[in-house]
Each structure stands twice: as C-alpha cells, then as structure tokens.
Design an enzyme around this catalytic site. Structure first.
Site, PDB file in Angstrom:
ATOM      1  N   PHE A  97       0.822  -1.213   0.000  1.00 36.75           N
ATOM      2  CA  PHE A  97       0.000   0.000   0.000  1.00 36.75           C
ATOM      3  C   PHE A  97       0.857   1.265   0.000  1.00 36.75           C
ATOM      4  CE2 PHE A  97      -2.033  -3.004   3.232  1.00 36.75           C
ATOM      5  CZ  PHE A  97      -2.616  -3.806   2.268  1.00 36.75           C
ATOM      6  N   HIS A  98       1.880   1.320  -0.860  1.00 28.54           N
ATOM      7  CA  HIS A  98       2.772   2.480  -0.904  1.00 28.54           C
ATOM      8  C   HIS A  98       2.821   3.122  -2.292  1.00 28.54           C
ATOM      9  CE1 HIS A  98       5.337   0.612   2.601  1.00 28.54           C
ATOM     10  NE2 HIS A  98       4.165   1.077   3.011  1.00 28.54           N
ATOM     11  N   PRO A  99       1.691   3.413  -2.936  1.00 35.01           N
ATOM     12  CA  PRO A  99       1.773   4.021  -4.270  1.00 35.01           C
ATOM     13  C   PRO A  99       2.290   5.453  -4.207  1.00 35.01           C
ATOM     14  CG  PRO A  99      -0.497   4.006  -3.500  1.00 35.01           C
ATOM     15  CD  PRO A  99       0.297   3.214  -2.497  1.00 35.01           C
TER      16      PRO A  99
END
Length: 538
Positions: free
Chosen positions: A474-476
């Site tokens: 979850f690190h865009p």
C-alpha cells in the site's frame, strides 16, 4: 446531464483537495495565518468510528467501504494474472487512518538522489530539519529527532517471544540489531516505532487537523468529491465538487492545492484536461494541457508474504480464535492501553541487501506474529508467523488512468509489478533470504515449516512463486512526479507547482520522483510540511 453547480458561499484564498496525510498538514499550516481563508474538501467521511482509533482496527477498516475506496488493480502479468485489492483511506486522515502506523523516513540516499536528479532543496540535509520539526518523538531531542511537533512517535506496546527469536536469527545471517531505523541508514533489524499516542492510532487528522479545526479561517467539508478544476485561461481558479447529491463550484483567490494522493490527484488532473492527450481523449476529456507524466511513473512496494507454521510459541492466531484470549486482549487494552489491540500490522522490521553487489539495503522485511490469506479475512487457526519481504527500489513503473470523465468511475490502476528482470531477480533473492533466515539455530525450537509459498524443488521458479504470493504494501507514489524543466515526464517543479498551469500545486505522495526505501506515510507528511512552507513563502 448534471445540473449546473451552485456557488459555495464564502471567500477562500486556498482550496485544499483531500484531507488525507498531506491535506491535513497543508490545511494546518496554511490556516495558521489568520489572514488566509482555507477550504479543505474531503471525499470521505468523518473519523468517528472506533476502529479508526484502536490500532488493530486496520483489520476491520481495510476492505470495508466505510473506510476504504475499495480500488483494485488490473490483472497483473507479473503476478501470474492476479488482480489485487488496492486499499486507500476514505476518511479524514486518509490512509493514515487505516495504515500500518509505521514511522519510517527511508534512507538519506533516497533524498540525495532526488537532489542530484536536479531538485535542489530536496536532499537529506534539506529534509531532515522538516522531519525533526514535525516530530514529537519518544526518544527526545537529538541531531536526528525532534519533540513538540504534531507527529507523535512511540515504541510498540506489545512484544512476542517468536519475534525476538526471528531478530536473533537475522543477526545469525549478518543483519545487525538496530535501535532506530530513522537516522538516514536503516540497514539492520529492530522493532518499528509507530504513530500512536498512549495506545491509540495517531493519524494525520488527529495530529494536524483536529488542533486546527476550530480556527475561524478553516472550513472542512466531508463527503465532498471533487469532480474537476475550474480555469480562466491558464490559471486554476477553483473546483467543482459534489456533496450529498448537490454540485457546488468554489473559487480560490490564491491557489488550488491537490492533496488527494497518488491515486486521487492524477484522476482529478486528468478529469480536468491535464495529462497525456491520448489518454484524455480516450476517456472523453478535452485536453487542456498535454502533460504526459500525469498518472505515469506509478511505483509501489510489492511484498512476498511467506507464511510459516510454528510450534512452542504464542501468535495472534491462537488468541484471535479464543474467547478467553479475546477477553484478555480487551481487558489489557481497556486497563493499560497495551497488548495485541495496540499492534501495528507488522512489529519487527529488517533491512538488508538482496545480494552483496547492492550498495545499500534494498529489501525490507515486515514480520508479523499472525497469518491470514489476505486482509479482510480471518486469521488462520494454526500458530504461524508472516515473513514478508519487499524490494525497496523497484524498477517497474505503472500507471493510473481514468476510464471516463465520470468522477464515480474507478480508476484503472496498473502497477506493472515484476515487469522488469531486475525486479524478478530481487524478488527471487528475497525468497531465498527468507528461507535462509528461517533455518537459523535461533528458530529451531519453534520448528518453522513453510506454508506459503510451500513449493520447494531443485528447479523451482522463484520468480513465478514471487508472483503467486506477491501483494502490495500500500505504498503508491510518483504519479505526478517532480522534476527539472527539461524532464518531459515531470508534472510539477521543485516547488510542487504544476507545469503549464498557474496557481495550481500538487502536494502529496504523487510528487515523489522515486519511491523512498521504506514505508511512505511519514515522507508524505514531510513533503506536505515542506510544500506548505513553499506556498506560504509565495
């Protein structure tokens, strides 16, 4: 056809779109000047649900439409055709209200790389004072940490014998123990420091927005979905948004600032006619500014979630499925604000190199005293730990694209995981290191047995196995990257101003030219504080 929007009452100098990690900071900083009127628009709701505040609530928030935009990726060839859920926070505080709470800056070389690419003012020595100023760190004042800031950092309030053993095993394969990951070099193993206060989640909304929310010059609107920007010639003048079935238009005297994140900000730009002309035309949007980089350069940390059955130690799996265990957890939290209900998704971190040729740590482990098939599903009924390894600096690049001008249409999210041979190689090496770690003497008393991926043979294709068990952390970032004037893919300059449009900035994780080497929430907070200072200087 939608009805014409109604003018929103009130005069505003700044419109901040998105009250997530970045927007809360920007609204706080700009409204500190009583002469500036600030409107903050958040498409999600208020953070008035208990699971936004009890740390373990991420288990109930992720995959829940009350808290999560419920995005999905396109099917990923590098993941053997799998599509992934792509959680993003849909609430005041944004993803900081549902994330892992891990306080991580990354490595000094990440920021020096930004500076050396032609972005003066973004090197480690430039951003370190910003990190220190925003912090209220339990370690206290030092050359690398600060106190008195809004971003509270505390040590974990629970421990597990099995994680201590994993850390000892890491030392046995040459990963040294490190007390603090946030000094500029994070190579080593240690327990993550977390954004909590006295056992409660400390989101950007709690830290930055709540102290400012009663200011007379700050107006916060929730459930307000921004459709598009408004313009006069090449100037951004305001936004059109919808709220509870009505449409409104509002103008900004000074600037419009997009803080909608690496998924949201490029969508708003594209719906407003700013982006790759071909993509816009395919979506039925008339191009206003042909800016090829909008929605490009998507980077994310892909983790390989290996699961090991163990024996002889407690994990959250047993406690979760026990009536007495649940009662004990609840009591421990109610009376002491300690125990498993205070847990971040990962407690133990390790940073190391996938092979000796790497100049610095390039893989990160998140180790959890629990296991499950995927977030939103129950924990397994057998005792197990999850040992997840990710490539910190992937070379694959993806895209965010709108399928139409409809603001309710979900974006096409294509991270292009494991597209490059380099990424495949690092993913395979990460599995090898995981297996080596779990074979160390420190873990023999617990008899770890590989449950996932669970396929071992001399000719095993580890790249394919990595695709089978790969999932996002979850690190865009990177979809409106900052860069030099001669970089055709740069969306914003070093002051975060959008190229080709006046009075418009993007201040959020989308501006990162390259992803930081670790969890990305605290770097986003830093970018917001630094960006807000640039706005005020103007």
């Amino acid at each position: 056809m939608d009805p014409a929007p109604t003018a929103l009452e009130g005069d505003y100098d700044y419109i901040v779109v998105g009250a997530g990690s970045a927007g809360c900071v920007v609204a706080n900083r700009l409204s500190a000047d009583p002469s500036s009127r600030v409107l903050l628009l958040e498409a999600g709701g208020k953070d008035d649900w208990i699971w936004f505040h009890i740390p373990v609530g991420y288990l109930f928030a992720i995959g829940n439409p009350r808290a999560d935009w419920m995005f999905e990726t396109t099917p990923q060839p590098g993941l053997n055709g799998h599509a992934l859920a792509y959680p993003r926070g849909k609430v005041l505080g944004g993803s900081s209200a549902i994330n892992a709470m891990i306080n991580m800056r990354g490595q000094a070389a990440d920021y020096d790389g930004w500076r050396d690419s032609g972005l003066p003012g973004w090197g480690w020595e430039d951003v370190l004072p910003v990190f220190r100023k925003i912090e209220d760190h339990f370690i206290g004042e030092s050359d690398v940490h600060g106190v008195g800031g809004e971003w509270r950092v505390e040590p974990p309030r629970v421990r597990w014998d099995i994680l201590d053993a994993v850390r000892d095993a890491a030392e046995q394969i040459g990963i040294p123990k490190r007390p603090d990951f946030n000094t500029g070099d994070n190579e080593g193993s240690g327990y993550f420091h977390v954004n909590q206060k006295a056992g409660r989640r400390w989101s950007a909304a709690r830290g930055f927005l709540k102290p400012a929310q009663n200011r007379a010059n700050l107006r916060v609107e929730t459930n307000a979905l921004t459709e598009a920007l408004t313009f006069q010639d090449n100037q951004a003048t305001g936004v059109v948004f919808r709220q509870r079935g009505r449409r409104f238009v509002v103008q900004a005297r000074a600037e419009v600032i997009l803080c909608a994140g690496a998924i949201g900000s490029p969508q708003i730009l594209q719906r407003s006619g700013i982006g790759p002309a071909k993509v816009l035309k395919q979506a039925g949007v008339i191009p206003r500014v042909d800016l090829p980089g909008v929605g490009e350069n998507l980077q994310d940390h892909l983790q390989q979630r290996a699961i090991y059955r163990i024996s002889g130690a407690e994990t959250l799996n047993q406690t979760y499925h026990s009536i007495w265990g649940k009662a004990k957890m609840g009591l421990d939290y109610a009376l002491r604000r300690r125990g498993p209900l205070t847990m971040a998704p990962s407690q133990l971190g390790m940073f190391t190199r996938s092979d000796p040729s790497q100049g610095r740590a390039n893989i990160q482990f998140h180790v959890q005293p629990l296991s499950l098939d995927k977030f939103g599903e129950p924990l397994h009924r057998f005792p197990a730990i999850t040992v997840a390894a990710c490539n910190l600096r992937p070379t694959s690049r993806g895209t965010i694209r709108i399928p139409s001008a409809d603001p309710d249409a979900a974006p096409e999210i294509n991270p292009n995981y494991l597209e490059t041979e380099d990424d495949k190689h690092v993913a395979a090496d990460a599995i090898r290191i995981t297996r080596r770690l779990m074979q160390q003497p420190a873990l023999k008393p617990f008899a770890p047995d590989e449950f996932v991926p669970g396929v071992k043979s001399e000719d095993e294709d580890l790249s394919r196995a990595a695709g089978d068990i790969g999932t996002t952390i979850f690190h865009p970032v990177g979809t409106a990257k900052m860069g030099r004037a001669d970089d055709p893919m740069a969306v914003v300059d070093g002051a975060l101003a959008v190229r080709g449009v006046d009075r418009l900035r993007v201040i959020d994780a989308s501006v990162m030219p390259s992803i930081t080497s670790g969890n990305t929430n605290t770097p986003t907070i830093m970018i917001a504080a630094k960006g807000a200072a640039m706005v005020k200087r103007r």
